[in-house]
Design an enzyme around this catalytic site. Structure first.
Site, PDB file in Angstrom:
ATOM      1  N   GLU A  70     -14.322 -29.764  41.562  1.00 17.74           N
ATOM      2  CA  GLU A  70     -13.420 -30.490  42.614  1.00 17.74           C
ATOM      3  C   GLU A  70     -13.911 -29.581  44.415  1.00 17.74           C
ATOM      4  O   GLU A  70     -13.386 -28.922  44.505  1.00 17.74           O
ATOM      5  CB  GLU A  70     -12.506 -30.907  43.137  1.00 17.74           C
ATOM      6  CG  GLU A  70     -12.251 -31.930  43.768  1.00 17.74           C
ATOM      7  CD  GLU A  70     -10.705 -32.565  44.495  1.00 17.74           C
ATOM      8  OE1 GLU A  70     -10.570 -33.451  44.589  1.00 17.74           O
ATOM      9  OE2 GLU A  70      -9.896 -31.460  43.879  1.00 17.74           O
ATOM     10  N   ASP A  98      -9.364 -28.261  40.799  1.00 19.03           N
ATOM     11  CA  ASP A  98      -8.726 -28.895  42.355  1.00 19.03           C
ATOM     12  C   ASP A  98      -9.181 -27.985  43.405  1.00 19.03           C
ATOM     13  O   ASP A  98      -8.113 -27.194  43.016  1.00 19.03           O
ATOM     14  CB  ASP A  98      -7.539 -29.424  41.887  1.00 19.03           C
ATOM     15  CG  ASP A  98      -6.920 -30.347  42.977  1.00 19.03           C
ATOM     16  OD1 ASP A  98      -7.136 -31.151  42.538  1.00 19.03           O
ATOM     17  OD2 ASP A  98      -6.269 -29.950  43.792  1.00 19.03           O
ATOM     18  N   ASP A 100      -7.469 -30.135  33.328  1.00 13.13           N
ATOM     19  CA  ASP A 100      -7.524 -30.194  35.020  1.00 13.13           C
ATOM     20  C   ASP A 100      -6.613 -28.841  35.469  1.00 13.13           C
ATOM     21  O   ASP A 100      -5.339 -28.380  34.990  1.00 13.13           O
ATOM     22  CB  ASP A 100      -6.390 -30.844  35.668  1.00 13.13           C
ATOM     23  CG  ASP A 100      -7.155 -31.615  37.293  1.00 13.13           C
ATOM     24  OD1 ASP A 100      -7.520 -30.919  37.627  1.00 13.13           O
ATOM     25  OD2 ASP A 100      -6.534 -33.069  36.900  1.00 13.13           O
ATOM     26  N   HIS A 133      -8.569 -40.786  40.201  1.00 15.33           N
ATOM     27  CA  HIS A 133      -7.236 -41.075  40.343  1.00 15.33           C
ATOM     28  C   HIS A 133      -6.427 -40.435  41.894  1.00 15.33           C
ATOM     29  O   HIS A 133      -5.546 -40.871  42.335  1.00 15.33           O
ATOM     30  CB  HIS A 133      -6.814 -40.191  39.525  1.00 15.33           C
ATOM     31  CG  HIS A 133      -6.829 -37.976  40.162  1.00 15.33           C
ATOM     32  ND1 HIS A 133      -7.492 -37.526  39.695  1.00 15.33           N
ATOM     33  CD2 HIS A 133      -5.579 -37.633  41.118  1.00 15.33           C
ATOM     34  CE1 HIS A 133      -7.807 -36.534  40.428  1.00 15.33           C
ATOM     35  NE2 HIS A 133      -6.864 -36.531  40.812  1.00 15.33           N
ATOM     36  N   ASP A 134      -7.867 -40.820  42.668  1.00 11.67           N
ATOM     37  CA  ASP A 134      -7.654 -40.409  43.832  1.00 11.67           C
ATOM     38  C   ASP A 134      -8.328 -41.864  45.033  1.00 11.67           C
ATOM     39  O   ASP A 134      -7.851 -41.376  46.238  1.00 11.67           O
ATOM     40  CB  ASP A 134      -8.039 -38.767  44.859  1.00 11.67           C
ATOM     41  CG  ASP A 134      -7.227 -38.054  44.718  1.00 11.67           C
ATOM     42  OD1 ASP A 134      -5.979 -37.628  43.910  1.00 11.67           O
ATOM     43  OD2 ASP A 134      -7.393 -36.546  44.586  1.00 11.67           O
TER      44      ASP A 134
END
Length: 575
Positions: free
Chosen positions: A271, A212, A103, A344-345
């Site tokens: 993302e 991210d 990440d 995860h979000d």
């Protein structure tokens, strides 16, 4: 990256598994997952058949946003282990024929990163001052006074997107937490430092990056005020930082500096909140050499009301189909889709898009998997999704841990919103739903830890767990195994065209995948409901054999025209 083009690159046939390290497996009993725990559980992922592991952040961090606030890009947080532990994990992943993707969080850092410390302490002309976004107070305003922020933007985590720094007398920008200051990507020194860090990880052996909120790195000149939505306190600055003016230039530069001509097959995924189909085509067009694929958020915003993610409204299946079909066709000839239900979000898929009641949880979890994996793109499986893990029964605010949820509760309470209404939104959409520990077995704490877990285990682990499902050939786990194996072997899933059927049907999700080169066409039928459904089969499919079903022991026979509750079937024919 792979220059073979969409549908031909290795990752077009791959399935990615996301690990949230804090909640995956704890090897030392401190209640927090770690790298050794992941290494000890790799055989579970190898049996599942996934090709790539995406590791959420394990860098040193104050953990204000559970690791997405990074204070050192080139080390491992002691909470998770050491660099030596990471190297052992990476070697074990490669020994099993899988790849590992890190990440990458470079829109912002932690306010405890040495870059920001130097930027803050150096004064206006100091070393690295221009590595972050600093601005004085509005004209005529007393610095630090209400309304003195450089513009009216709101933060994603509530409150203003600016924090006043008394030492230097200016404000710094943070689109997320005040402890997550935004980097200034207009500064070439910042970009070169990021690229050097990325090369360091690639040289260590990692196989790519999930980036991210990477489409937020370029901000519009002048940072104009945003429109204040009705009932809101702050302006919407997204038109001035979502897919900003230089984002394509920066990502093309990143490709040249980091990925071009790399000897290993790498994966890059960005993302991108707020990205459009048209922008995604540009980001993922192989000829432009920017990214392999993007995460978009259109389909996970369809059940949100005007009040945002915690303003829950019923999902209309026709809207979901229209959204996913738009991305399928929009990236059909150029670019590539990332396919996901949760991460995860996001809350757990079976609780959000399926039915997590005891009667329908297993079948609806399989249905969701079937629909997703039969689309064109690269599927992402979030830890526990392969078991049908569900949202947690959070009783009170004390059960929540996530900064976004806690900030939302504080803001709404101050506005006088009813407590139960606030908690209802958190229970349905809070990120902690995805972060409860992985359910390995039916023992205390689900085999996740011998200590006290950092967040409570879902009590349903007694009957929803990996140990039980690996032993049951009809389980959700083994259905995922069959789907992943099918993606590896069926050309129509990689190369085939997508055509949505019955777009306005309120309960049926149906589409075809047709690949003329292999002479194969697939028909996917899914009943998103707890009642039976009569299906009007397309002409020529009446006697087509069933390739895959989510019904335990379902016969692979000629296709009937009735689907049971939450039943999904895939049919195959030669064309």
């Amino acid at each position: 990256m792979d220059e073979d083009g969409p549908g031909r690159a290795w990752w077009s046939r791959a399935v990615v598994y996301q690990i949230y390290p804090r909640s995956f497996a704890d090897s030392d009993g401190d209640g927090v997952g770690d790298l050794r725990g992941i290494t000890e559980r790799l055989d579970h992922l190898s049996l599942l058949g996934v090709d790539v592991l995406w590791l959420s952040p394990v860098y040193p961090s104050p953990q204000d946003d559970n690791g997405y606030d990074i204070s050192d890009y080139q080390d491992i947080d002691p909470l998770f282990g050491t660099l030596a532990d990471f190297d052992r994990l990476l070697a074990a992943v490669h020994e099993r024929g899988m790849k590992l993707v890190m990440d990458l969080v470079v829109n912002h850092t932690s306010d405890e990163h040495p870059w920001f410390t130097a930027s803050r302490d150096g004064g206006r002309e100091g070393d690295r001052r221009d590595w972050y976004v600093w601005r004085p107070a509005r004209d005529g305003k007393e610095p630090g006074a209400p309304g003195a922020e450089p513009n009216n933007w709101g933060s994603f985590f509530t409150g203003p997107a600016w924090t006043y720094d008394e030492k230097s007398g200016e404000y710094y920008l943070h689109l997320f937490s005040r402890k997550q200051p935004d980097l200034n990507w207009e500064n070439p020194e910042v970009r070169q430092a990021v690229y050097a860090m990325m090369r360091w990880w690639l040289e260590r052996g990692v196989d790519g990056f999930r980036m991210d909120v990477v489409n937020l790195i370029s901000k519009a000149p002048g940072l104009p005020d945003g429109v204040v939505p009705e009932g809101a306190r702050y302006g919407d600055g997204s038109p001035y930082y979502v897919c900003g003016p230089h984002v394509h230039t920066y990502l093309a530069e990143m490709h040249r500096e980091v990925f071009a001509d790399h000897p290993r097959g790498l994966l890059t995924v960005g993302e991108m909140p707020g990205v459009t189909v048209e922008e995604a085509r540009l980001f993922t067009d192989p000829a432009r050499r920017e990214l392999d694929m993007v995460f978009q958020f259109e389909h996970v915003g369809l059940d949100q009301g005007p009040g945002g993610k915690f303003d829950v409204r019923p999902l209309e299946l026709a809207d979901l189909k229209a959204s996913l079909a738009r991305w399928q066709t929009g990236l059909g000839d150029t670019g590539w889709n990332s396919l996901y239900w949760n991460n995860h979000d996001q809350p757990r898929a079976v609780s959000r898009f399926g039915d997590d009641s005891p009667a329908h949880r297993e079948r609806s979890a399989k249905l969701l998997a079937t629909v997703l994996h039969l689309h064109r793109g690269t599927p992402y499986v979030y830890q526990g999704e392969e078991l049908g893990m569900a949202n947690a029964p959070f009783a009170s605010l004390d059960d929540f841990r996530d900064i976004e949820s806690l900030n939302h509760h504080r803001e709404q309470s101050a506005l006088g919103v009813d407590e139960e209404r606030i908690l209802s939104g958190l229970r349905h959409r809070g990120r902690d739903n995805a972060r409860t520990p992985m359910q390995w077995d039916g023992t205390r704490h689900a085999g996740f830890t011998t200590g006290t877990p950092w967040i409570a285990v879902n009590p349903d682990h007694a009957h929803v767990n990996a140990e039980a499902q690996r032993a049951d050939p009809d389980s959700v786990f083994h259905h995922y195994r069959r789907l992943i194996a099918l993606r590896h072997t069926e050309p129509a899933l990689t190369h085939g065209d997508f055509r949505l059927l019955h777009p306005d049907h309120e309960q049926l999700y149906a589409f075809t995948r047709r690949d003329a080169a292999s002479g194969t066409e697939l028909l996917v039928l899914a009943n998103f409901g707890a009642t039976g459904l009569t299906v009007d089969l397309p002409e020529g499919w009446e006697q087509s054999p069933t390739l895959l079903t989510n019904v335990p022991g379902g016969a692979l026979r000629g296709a009937p025209d009735v689907l049971g509750p939450w039943e999904a079937r895939v049919h195959r024919r030669t064309i």
